[in-house]
Design a protein around this motif. Structure first.
Motif, mmCIF file in Angstrom:
data_model
loop_
_atom_site.group_PDB
_atom_site.id
_atom_site.type_symbol
_atom_site.label_atom_id
_atom_site.label_comp_id
_atom_site.label_asym_id
_atom_site.label_seq_id
_atom_site.Cartn_x
_atom_site.Cartn_y
_atom_site.Cartn_z
ATOM 1 N N ALA A 124 0.806 -1.226 0.000
ATOM 2 C CA ALA A 124 0.000 0.000 0.000
ATOM 3 C C ALA A 124 0.839 1.275 0.000
ATOM 4 O O ALA A 124 0.281 2.369 -0.028
ATOM 5 N N HIS A 125 2.162 1.161 -0.001
ATOM 6 C CA HIS A 125 2.984 2.353 -0.218
ATOM 7 C C HIS A 125 2.925 2.803 -1.678
ATOM 8 O O HIS A 125 3.241 3.969 -1.969
ATOM 9 N N ASN A 143 -5.484 2.244 15.641
ATOM 10 C CA ASN A 143 -5.833 3.567 15.115
ATOM 11 C C ASN A 143 -4.668 4.072 14.259
ATOM 12 O O ASN A 143 -3.524 3.613 14.404
ATOM 13 N N ASP A 144 -4.971 5.008 13.385
ATOM 14 C CA ASP A 144 -3.950 5.471 12.435
ATOM 15 C C ASP A 144 -2.837 6.275 13.110
ATOM 16 O O ASP A 144 -1.698 6.284 12.638
ATOM 17 N N HIS A 145 -3.155 6.946 14.196
ATOM 18 C CA HIS A 145 -2.126 7.747 14.867
ATOM 19 C C HIS A 145 -1.023 6.841 15.418
ATOM 20 O O HIS A 145 0.167 7.113 15.226
ATOM 21 N N CYS A 146 -1.398 5.759 16.105
ATOM 22 C CA CYS A 146 -0.376 4.845 16.641
ATOM 23 C C CYS A 146 0.403 4.172 15.506
ATOM 24 O O CYS A 146 1.610 3.959 15.618
ATOM 25 N N ALA A 147 -0.275 3.844 14.419
ATOM 26 C CA ALA A 147 0.415 3.219 13.278
ATOM 27 C C ALA A 147 1.450 4.164 12.686
ATOM 28 O O ALA A 147 2.575 3.767 12.349
ATOM 29 N N GLU A 148 1.077 5.406 12.580
ATOM 30 C CA GLU A 148 1.990 6.413 12.014
ATOM 31 C C GLU A 148 3.165 6.647 12.965
ATOM 32 O O GLU A 148 4.324 6.711 12.549
ATOM 33 N N ALA A 177 5.145 2.928 13.494
ATOM 34 C CA ALA A 177 5.613 2.178 12.324
ATOM 35 C C ALA A 177 5.760 3.048 11.083
ATOM 36 O O ALA A 177 6.185 2.547 10.031
ATOM 37 N N GLY A 178 5.422 4.323 11.205
ATOM 38 C CA GLY A 178 5.580 5.221 10.062
ATOM 39 C C GLY A 178 4.695 4.865 8.890
ATOM 40 O O GLY A 178 5.061 5.107 7.740
ATOM 41 N N VAL A 179 3.527 4.296 9.158
ATOM 42 C CA VAL A 179 2.667 3.862 8.053
ATOM 43 C C VAL A 179 1.357 4.640 8.076
ATOM 44 O O VAL A 179 0.682 4.698 9.105
ATOM 45 N N PRO A 180 1.001 5.284 6.959
ATOM 46 C CA PRO A 180 -0.255 6.037 6.902
ATOM 47 C C PRO A 180 -1.431 5.160 6.486
ATOM 48 O O PRO A 180 -1.246 4.065 5.949
ATOM 49 N N ARG A 181 -2.628 5.633 6.733
ATOM 50 C CA ARG A 181 -3.887 4.972 6.284
ATOM 51 C C ARG A 181 -3.920 3.501 6.691
ATOM 52 O O ARG A 181 -4.417 2.649 5.955
#
Ligand code: SF4
Length: 289
Positions: A38-39, A185-190, A193-197
């Motif tokens: 998905a990048h 949630n997207d905030h913790c993922a970002e 792990a630096g991953v959006p959406r």
């Protein structure tokens, strides 16, 4: 609500190698405009360009072993770990060994086939392809599928961050998807792990996998992330995929760069574990060991 197409017929065992070999060719050609995860980097890996995973066109294997530490119903499994990953989770237990696509040995499918045969003789019932993240090396993964003994059940161990294109090449080939749902949630993922959406991508993959194979959703409980990550994951699974098996993992260790995040600088506590189980039971999740 995520819509997925009806459950298709699985590929017959004796056709598996043929289909995998054909798809491997198509997937390899598609590395010229890589859209496997998905990048959506769109780089030409066949020409030496690198996307966010830094993987080239050829896969390397950083580990092959008879694995006994995964979900009980999958064991013993012959685990083939490909180097390279499209995520950079701060707490990655294997760190650079798994996400660096330059480590390990060049892929040799004949060697893997022989190792798989030997593993079966010592009790392996399944073969697991993992990483890093195997989606990054989908052509190589399909080439491996083409040579594995047909009697082995196949497991696709994934971070569920692949694209619809990647899924078209995976459809019908794996008996079980063992998929991580890491962040609620997207905030913790970002942040971790630096991953959006993240939510949209992982949920789309899980919904698809639940209709195309057996699915086990795995969640590694993280200290300080029961309410923000585990609870929303549990709630979504109960609402959207109530029949899937859920593997709740409590063995968090503050590995690699975890200490960059204060809450991840310690193991998971007993109090948090009790809270996590209470949440799981409240949603009547189908927990497995
Ligand atoms: S696998 Fe993902 S991260 Fe790697 S080049 Fe392709 S789209 Fe980019």
């Amino acid at each position: 609500m995520i819509l997925v197409e009806p459950n298709p017929l699985p590929i017959r065992i004796h056709d598996r190698a043929v289909v995998a070999r054909e798809r491997a060719q198509a997937a390899r050609a598609a590395l010229a405009d890589c859209q496997l995860c998905a990048h959506h980097c769109g780089v030409n890996r066949l020409a030496g360009e690198q996307g966010l995973c830094h993987a080239g066109a050829e896969a390397r294997v950083f580990s092959t072993q008879l694995e006994v530490g995964d979900e009980l119903e999958l064991l013993p499994t012959f685990a083939i770990a490909l180097s390279g990953c499209d995520l950079r989770c701060s707490f990655c237990i294997t760190g650079a060994e798994s996400w660096n696509p330059r480590v390990g040995e060049p892929l040799c499918t004949a060697t893997l086939a022989a190792q798989a045969e030997a593993a079966m003789k010592t009790g392996a019932r399944t073969a697991m392809i993992l990483g890093g993240e195997p989606t990054v090396h989908l052509p190589a993964a399909l080439e491996i599928v083409a040579v594995l003994p047909p009697s082995l059940r196949l497991i696709w161990k994934t971070n569920a961050h692949g694209t619809a294109l990647a899924r078209t090449w995976l459809e019908g080939l794996f008996d079980v998807w063992l998929a991580d749902y890491k962040f609620g949630n997207d905030h913790c993922a970002e942040r971790l792990a630096g991953v959006p959406r993240y939510q949209n991508v992982v949920r789309e993959n899980l919904a698809w996998a639940s209709h195309h194979s057996e699915l086990i959703v795995r969640h590694l409980l993280m200290p300080g992330h029961v309410d923000c990550c585990w609870e929303p994951i549990a709630r979504w699974l109960a609402a959207e995929l109530p029949a899937v098996k859920v593997s709740l993992r409590s063995g968090f260790w503050p590995a690699w760069r975890a200490t960059n995040h204060p809450e991840l600088s310690r193991p998971f506590s007993l109090t948090e574990l009790q809270s996590a189980w209470t949440i799981a039971r409240s949603y009547s999740l189908r927990l497995i060991e």
